[in-house]
Write an enzyme that holds these catalytic residues in place. Sequence first.
Site, PDB file in Angstrom:
ATOM      1  N   GLU A   1      -0.514  -9.372  -1.211  1.00 44.86           N
ATOM      2  CA  GLU A   1      -2.018  -9.846  -1.116  1.00 44.86           C
ATOM      3  C   GLU A   1      -2.661  -9.732  -2.364  1.00 44.86           C
ATOM      4  O   GLU A   1      -3.591 -10.665  -2.591  1.00 44.86           O
ATOM      5  CB  GLU A   1      -2.499  -8.760  -0.244  1.00 44.86           C
TER       6      GLU A   1
ATOM      7  N   GLY B   1       0.615  -5.227   0.654  1.00 48.09           N
ATOM      8  CA  GLY B   1      -0.588  -5.321  -0.119  1.00 48.09           C
ATOM      9  C   GLY B   1      -0.270  -5.711  -1.501  1.00 48.09           C
ATOM     10  O   GLY B   1      -1.001  -6.423  -2.345  1.00 48.09           O
TER      11      GLY B   1
ATOM     12  N   ALA C   1       0.778  -1.330  -0.069  1.00 47.10           N
ATOM     13  CA  ALA C   1      -0.009  -0.128   0.232  1.00 47.10           C
ATOM     14  C   ALA C   1       0.817   1.195  -0.047  1.00 47.10           C
ATOM     15  O   ALA C   1       1.994   1.091   0.515  1.00 47.10           O
ATOM     16  CB  ALA C   1      -0.912   0.076   1.242  1.00 47.10           C
TER      17      ALA C   1
ATOM     18  N   GLU D   1       3.784  -4.976   7.390  1.00 50.02           N
ATOM     19  CA  GLU D   1       2.934  -4.195   7.980  1.00 50.02           C
ATOM     20  C   GLU D   1       3.192  -3.954   9.592  1.00 50.02           C
ATOM     21  O   GLU D   1       2.878  -2.973  10.199  1.00 50.02           O
ATOM     22  CB  GLU D   1       1.379  -4.723   7.635  1.00 50.02           C
TER      23      GLU D   1
HETATM   24  N1  COA Z   1       4.486   3.363  -0.338  1.00 50.89           N
HETATM   25  C1  COA Z   1       4.934   4.672  -0.849  1.00 50.89           C
HETATM   26  N2  COA Z   1       6.024   4.674  -1.460  1.00 50.89           N
HETATM   27  C2  COA Z   1       7.062   3.694  -1.353  1.00 50.89           C
HETATM   28  C3  COA Z   1       6.827   2.406  -1.061  1.00 50.89           C
HETATM   29  C4  COA Z   1       5.134   2.232  -0.326  1.00 50.89           C
HETATM   30  N3  COA Z   1       4.685   1.178   0.198  1.00 50.89           N
HETATM   31  N4  COA Z   1       7.674   1.633  -0.937  1.00 50.89           N
HETATM   32  C5  COA Z   1       8.579   2.268  -1.677  1.00 50.89           C
HETATM   33  N5  COA Z   1       8.263   3.409  -1.847  1.00 50.89           N
HETATM   34  C6  COA Z   1       9.027   4.662  -2.377  1.00 50.89           C
HETATM   35  C7  COA Z   1      10.105   5.100  -1.672  1.00 50.89           C
HETATM   36  O1  COA Z   1       9.495   6.163  -0.671  1.00 50.89           O
HETATM   37  C8  COA Z   1      11.183   5.604  -2.489  1.00 50.89           C
HETATM   38  O2  COA Z   1      10.677   6.849  -3.124  1.00 50.89           O
HETATM   39  P1  COA Z   1      11.637   8.165  -3.399  1.00 50.89           P
HETATM   40  O3  COA Z   1      12.385   7.723  -4.375  1.00 50.89           O
HETATM   41  O4  COA Z   1      10.614   9.222  -3.756  1.00 50.89           O
HETATM   42  O5  COA Z   1      12.377   8.634  -1.994  1.00 50.89           O
HETATM   43  C9  COA Z   1      11.042   4.513  -3.848  1.00 50.89           C
HETATM   44  O6  COA Z   1       9.762   3.950  -3.563  1.00 50.89           O
HETATM   45  C10 COA Z   1      12.065   3.712  -3.507  1.00 50.89           C
HETATM   46  O7  COA Z   1      12.014   3.033  -2.397  1.00 50.89           O
HETATM   47  P2  COA Z   1      13.481   3.110  -1.520  1.00 50.89           P
HETATM   48  O8  COA Z   1      12.909   2.766  -0.183  1.00 50.89           O
HETATM   49  O9  COA Z   1      14.309   4.063  -1.856  1.00 50.89           O
HETATM   50  O10 COA Z   1      14.132   1.594  -2.121  1.00 50.89           O
HETATM   51  P3  COA Z   1      14.928   0.472  -1.423  1.00 50.89           P
HETATM   52  O11 COA Z   1      15.399  -0.381  -2.321  1.00 50.89           O
HETATM   53  O12 COA Z   1      15.983   1.050  -0.605  1.00 50.89           O
HETATM   54  O13 COA Z   1      13.976  -0.274  -0.337  1.00 50.89           O
HETATM   55  C11 COA Z   1      11.914  -1.360   0.163  1.00 50.89           C
HETATM   56  C12 COA Z   1      12.834  -0.711  -0.720  1.00 50.89           C
HETATM   57  C13 COA Z   1      10.657  -2.058  -0.541  1.00 50.89           C
HETATM   58  C14 COA Z   1      12.454  -2.239   1.042  1.00 50.89           C
HETATM   59  C15 COA Z   1      11.305  -0.070   1.027  1.00 50.89           C
HETATM   60  O14 COA Z   1      10.996   0.702  -0.114  1.00 50.89           O
HETATM   61  C16 COA Z   1      10.272  -0.574   1.744  1.00 50.89           C
HETATM   62  O15 COA Z   1      10.422  -1.063   2.779  1.00 50.89           O
HETATM   63  N6  COA Z   1       8.951   0.033   1.537  1.00 50.89           N
HETATM   64  C17 COA Z   1       8.031  -0.146   2.223  1.00 50.89           C
HETATM   65  C18 COA Z   1       7.527  -1.525   2.276  1.00 50.89           C
HETATM   66  C19 COA Z   1       6.041  -1.640   3.159  1.00 50.89           C
HETATM   67  O16 COA Z   1       6.198  -1.287   4.410  1.00 50.89           O
HETATM   68  N7  COA Z   1       5.120  -2.056   2.458  1.00 50.89           N
HETATM   69  C20 COA Z   1       3.768  -2.197   3.106  1.00 50.89           C
HETATM   70  C21 COA Z   1       2.862  -1.002   3.357  1.00 50.89           C
HETATM   71  S1  COA Z   1       1.431  -1.317   4.429  1.00 50.89           S
END
Ligand code: COA
Length: 261
Positions: A116, A113, A73, A136
């Site tokens: 999911e 998500g 999400a 989450e």
């Molecule tokens: N929602 C919104 N934006 C997201 C996102 C999410 N779930 N997951 C990643 N992004 C965005 C980041 O903010 C970043 O944006 P920016 O370049 O404008 O800063 C871009 O995508 C790249 O992500 P980044 O975190 O820089 O890449 P990474 O390779 O270092 O890490 C993840 C990748 C997937 C491990 C990390 O982004 C992450 O943990 N995301 C959240 C996952 C999450 O908790 N999902 C469930 C939500 S309920």
Amino acid sequence: MQESLDTTTVAFDEDTGVGRVTLNRPDALNALSGQLTQDIVESLRMLEEQNDDEIALRAVVIEGAEGNFCAGADITEFEDASAGASAERTHYRFIREFPVPVIAKIEGYCLGGGLETAMSCDFRFADEDARLGLPEVDLGIIPGAGGVQLISELANPAAAREIAMTGDHIGAARAEELGIVNRVPDDLDEATQEFAEKIASKPPLAIQAIKESARISTQTTLEEGIAYDNKLFEPLLSTEDHEEGARAFAEDDYEPEFKGR
Ligand code: COA
């Protein structure tokens, strides 16, 4: 047919009957914004519209643009909690109840998500470097679209607890071992396409009934499920496709062509 919505692209190949929906917010790792969930549903509706006077759409592949399936999400929309939460849940059930089999083609991150969404599909084919998880818990919430339930169903409740409580990412091989992923092929593009075309070549009404039977199977007792299958079975006996399949069985070198009638 190939069209772009705000956050998806949708394509249909009329020769194979395979549709493709690409989640297209690569800068946010294809995170599920309200717009993206709406566009997924709209894309599937557009594909269904290809069924004009016969069933043309036979299988759908859902994938993410630029090497990631979906990072869950969209966290930036969490502020608008009520709007986000309800919009966010619209596409999961739509995929589960979609009358055509849907295959998730998973590369890169497939989290929250995103996982999911993939688990709401009928099949999951994953790249060996894919990372799957339910993070989450680290946000103080639980997977809101059935992540724990779906892993319990596909794998087992112990795996669901472990993945959801740790929030750790697991690799594709482990996900396959647990039954969360169907295949981790050497060539993901080729294997997904071949599989989609195989399903697409089968009699669509029978495929639709199998999807419905499998969906119902986790909601009923065994006896109720078998009774339900009997109801699905009978009308198929009088379809043109049943006749076509029987003819192909009886005649050597007869290539059946199923119409969905
Ligand atoms: N929602 C919104 N934006 C997201 C996102 C999410 N779930 N997951 C990643 N992004 C965005 C980041 O903010 C970043 O944006 P920016 O370049 O404008 O800063 C871009 O995508 C790249 O992500 P980044 O975190 O820089 O890449 P990474 O390779 O270092 O890490 C993840 C990748 C997937 C491990 C990390 O982004 C992450 O943990 N995301 C959240 C996952 C999450 O908790 N999902 C469930 C939500 S309920």
